[in-house]
Design a protein around this motif. Structure first.
Motif, short mmCIF file in Angstrom:
data_model
loop_
_atom_site.label_atom_id
_atom_site.label_comp_id
_atom_site.label_asym_id
_atom_site.label_seq_id
_atom_site.Cartn_x
_atom_site.Cartn_y
_atom_site.Cartn_z
N PHE A 173 8.83 -12.29 -0.77
CA PHE A 173 8.14 -13.58 -0.86
C PHE A 173 7.46 -13.96 0.45
O PHE A 173 6.50 -14.73 0.45
N TRP A 174 7.96 -13.45 1.58
CA TRP A 174 7.35 -13.81 2.87
C TRP A 174 5.91 -13.29 2.95
O TRP A 174 5.06 -13.87 3.62
N PHE A 175 5.65 -12.21 2.23
CA PHE A 175 4.30 -11.62 2.22
C PHE A 175 3.49 -12.10 1.01
O PHE A 175 2.36 -12.55 1.15
N ALA A 176 4.06 -11.94 -0.17
CA ALA A 176 3.31 -12.29 -1.39
C ALA A 176 4.27 -12.47 -2.54
O ALA A 176 5.15 -11.64 -2.77
N ARG A 177 4.09 -13.55 -3.27
CA ARG A 177 4.85 -13.75 -4.49
C ARG A 177 4.18 -12.98 -5.64
O ARG A 177 2.97 -12.75 -5.60
N PRO A 178 4.94 -12.60 -6.64
CA PRO A 178 4.33 -11.90 -7.77
C PRO A 178 3.28 -12.77 -8.46
O PRO A 178 3.43 -13.99 -8.54
N ASP A 179 2.20 -12.14 -8.90
CA ASP A 179 1.25 -12.85 -9.74
C ASP A 179 1.17 -12.13 -11.08
O ASP A 179 1.85 -11.12 -11.30
N VAL A 180 0.38 -12.67 -11.99
CA VAL A 180 0.36 -12.17 -13.36
C VAL A 180 -1.07 -11.80 -13.75
O VAL A 180 -2.01 -12.52 -13.45
N VAL A 181 -1.19 -10.65 -14.41
CA VAL A 181 -2.47 -10.19 -14.92
C VAL A 181 -2.33 -9.96 -16.42
O VAL A 181 -1.33 -9.41 -16.88
N SER A 182 -3.31 -10.41 -17.19
CA SER A 182 -3.28 -10.21 -18.64
C SER A 182 -3.83 -8.84 -18.99
O SER A 182 -4.89 -8.45 -18.51
N GLU B 137 2.97 -2.28 7.77
CA GLU B 137 3.27 -3.18 8.89
C GLU B 137 2.07 -4.01 9.31
O GLU B 137 2.20 -5.04 9.97
N ARG B 138 0.85 -3.56 8.93
CA ARG B 138 -0.37 -4.32 9.24
C ARG B 138 -0.74 -5.27 8.10
O ARG B 138 -1.81 -5.84 8.08
N ARG B 139 0.16 -5.40 7.14
CA ARG B 139 -0.02 -6.26 5.97
C ARG B 139 -1.18 -5.80 5.09
O ARG B 139 -1.82 -6.60 4.41
N GLU B 140 -1.42 -4.51 5.08
CA GLU B 140 -2.38 -3.91 4.16
C GLU B 140 -1.63 -3.44 2.92
O GLU B 140 -0.48 -2.96 3.02
N THR C 114 14.14 12.39 3.88
CA THR C 114 12.76 12.34 4.38
C THR C 114 12.00 11.19 3.72
O THR C 114 10.78 11.12 3.79
N ALA C 115 12.74 10.29 3.09
CA ALA C 115 12.12 9.21 2.32
C ALA C 115 11.52 8.14 3.24
O ALA C 115 12.01 7.90 4.34
N GLN C 116 10.44 7.52 2.75
CA GLN C 116 9.92 6.32 3.39
C GLN C 116 10.80 5.14 2.97
O GLN C 116 11.18 5.03 1.80
N ILE C 117 11.10 4.27 3.91
CA ILE C 117 11.97 3.13 3.63
C ILE C 117 11.11 1.90 3.36
O ILE C 117 10.15 1.62 4.09
N VAL C 118 11.48 1.18 2.31
CA VAL C 118 10.81 -0.08 1.98
C VAL C 118 11.84 -1.20 2.10
O VAL C 118 12.89 -1.16 1.44
N ALA C 119 11.57 -2.17 2.95
CA ALA C 119 12.43 -3.35 3.03
C ALA C 119 11.92 -4.34 1.97
O ALA C 119 10.78 -4.81 2.05
N GLU C 120 12.74 -4.61 0.96
CA GLU C 120 12.29 -5.52 -0.09
C GLU C 120 13.08 -6.83 -0.04
O GLU C 120 14.12 -6.92 0.59
N GLY D 162 12.26 0.70 12.64
CA GLY D 162 11.38 1.79 12.23
C GLY D 162 10.89 1.72 10.81
O GLY D 162 10.24 2.64 10.32
N VAL D 163 11.21 0.63 10.10
CA VAL D 163 10.72 0.47 8.73
C VAL D 163 9.25 0.06 8.77
O VAL D 163 8.85 -0.80 9.56
#
Length: 427
Positions: free
Chosen positions: A208-217, A34-37, A180-186, A201-202
């Protein structure tokens, strides 16, 4: 907020004299709190369509990412989320990684799945959890048919584009009440979606609002088969650590692969290993032999990835699985060797007797490979029947070994998933 892929090195520097054999393109998208970490990264094989991944592509992605890609640049010390097919959940590639580092994203079955098919996967999940793996599921887990899967979930990913916004509260509350799972809103794409899920409570988010996928070789390098064969010979004859270390020192590609493998976050060590001697001691002779044998079968020959190597790995893994219920641990290890070296003559381009004379192997293994006799011979015959589709031999050998069609076919699927990981890695 878009991640800048240029901020990351593509791979660790290669040692002098080593050239680049292969480049895999790995996509990643951050999972944030939630702190964008950054909490973790979901990895994608950019060469495979999202809806077309297989056990082979899933295993290859994980193997590339954790063993060859320069893991520090790719994911650092964060969790890795990787999509899996049900076949890849039983793949041998999972034996090479540390379960604390990886979350396995598991799909539910189709709408026509029977209760028996759903229940059949529970022992697989239990085994993975006992080994320390965490499992993630999508919101289909919350359907009535999957009630017995609920205790297996460490994460539940709610796809914001797959349900009406008015259903969000009910889904979140059900998950919070019954798991007891942690919920991820994707697939979070707006401030409003974030605010809604946060208010429910998520605490984990992806989209995409946070980060678009990037690519690593991910770069891979391969040593010569002759050098690997020399290493196998030393390991099999239980030579001293000093002798094994000497071979590693002489071949930069071999030593580079070993140190990169053992220092990957997937191996789970808390400190970096820079000494070949230390690497050999930590890995142990048994795992070192397995690693080198598989490396040899996936090494490049004449500039192309050897399809014969994939076949050899399938044979080795299948023989190992079939022998597991009948033979001792040492004999099961030998069964793997028989299978993986059954094409050694083809891989090295010399007759089998000459190929075997260059490596120390038990007489029982040599008997199976040279004369098709001994305890391993019927297993090899059955494996070849699976490969060739020879129904008559399949029926005769499976009956002689007291193995059902289901046992053999299931083992064959597992062997294919495990071997395809390595084949795709250098394809």
């Amino acid at each position: 907020m878009t991640s800048d892929s240029s901020a990351y090195p593509t791979a660790p520097a290669l040692p002098a004299g080593v050239t680049d054999d292969s480049v895999s393109m790995i996509g990643r998208q951050a999972i944030l709190n939630e702190r964008r970490e950054v909490f973790g990264y979901e990895l994608f094989d950019r060469t495979t369509a999202v809806d077309a991944h297989t056990a082979a592509s899933d295993a290859a992605l994980l193997f590339n990412a954790l063993s060859y890609a320069g893991t520090e640049a790719l994911v650092g010390r964060k969790l890795v989320f990787v999509n899996c097919t049900h076949e890849s959940l039983v793949g041998g590639h999972l034996e090479l990684i540390h379960p604390d580092k990886v979350v396995l994203e598991v799909p539910t079955l189709g709408d026509d799945a029977t209760p028996e098919e759903i229940a059949a996967l529970i022992p697989v999940f239990q085994s993975l959890r006992q080994r320390g793996f965490r499992l993630a599921f999508d919101q289909n887990l919350l359907r009535r048919a999957y009630v017995h899967w609920l205790p297996m979930a460490s994460f539940i990913k709610l796809d914001m584009l797959s349900f009406p916004v008015e259903s969000a509260e009910a889904l979140v509350k059900f998950a919070q009440t019954h798991t007891t799972a942690q919920i991820v809103a994707e697939k979070v794409e707006t401030q409003e979606q974030f605010d809604l899920m946060h208010s429910l409570g998520v605490r984990l988010f992806q989209g995409f609002w946070f980060a678009r996928p990037d690519v690593v070789s991910a770069k891979t390098v391969r040593p010569s088969q002759g050098t690997i064969l020399q290493l196998l010979n030393l390991v099999r004859s239980q030579s001293s650590t000093a002798e094994i270390e000497e071979v590693l020192k002489k071949d930069p590609t071999l030593s580079f692969n070993l140190l990169r493998f053992i220092n990957s976050s997937g191996f789970g060590l808390s400190c970096e290993i820079t000494s070949f001697r230390h690497a050999v001691m930590i890995l142990g002779l048994k795992k070192l032999f397995r690693w080198a044998a598989l490396l040899m079968t996936t090494s490049r020959a004449g500039g192309t990835a050897p399809a014969v190597g994939q076949t050899a790995v399938v044979r080795g893994r299948l023989m190992e699985l079939l022998a597991a219920e009948m033979l001792s641990t040492e004999e099961v290890d030998n069964a793997f060797v028989v299978g993986v070296f059954s094409l050694l003559d083809v891989m090295l381009g010399i007759p089998m007797d000459k190929a075997l004379s260059s490596i120390a192997l038990p007489q029982t293994v040599q008997d199976a490979l040279l004369h098709k006799t001994g305890v391993y011979a019927p297993f090899l015959e059955l494996v070849l029947a699976c490969e060739n589709g020879d129904d008559e031999v399949f029926a005769r050998t499976s009956e002689a070994l007291h193995l059902s069609n289901h046992q053999v076919n299931w083992a064959h699927l597992q062997a294919l998933a495990w071997a395809d990981n390595l084949a795709d890695d250098v394809g």
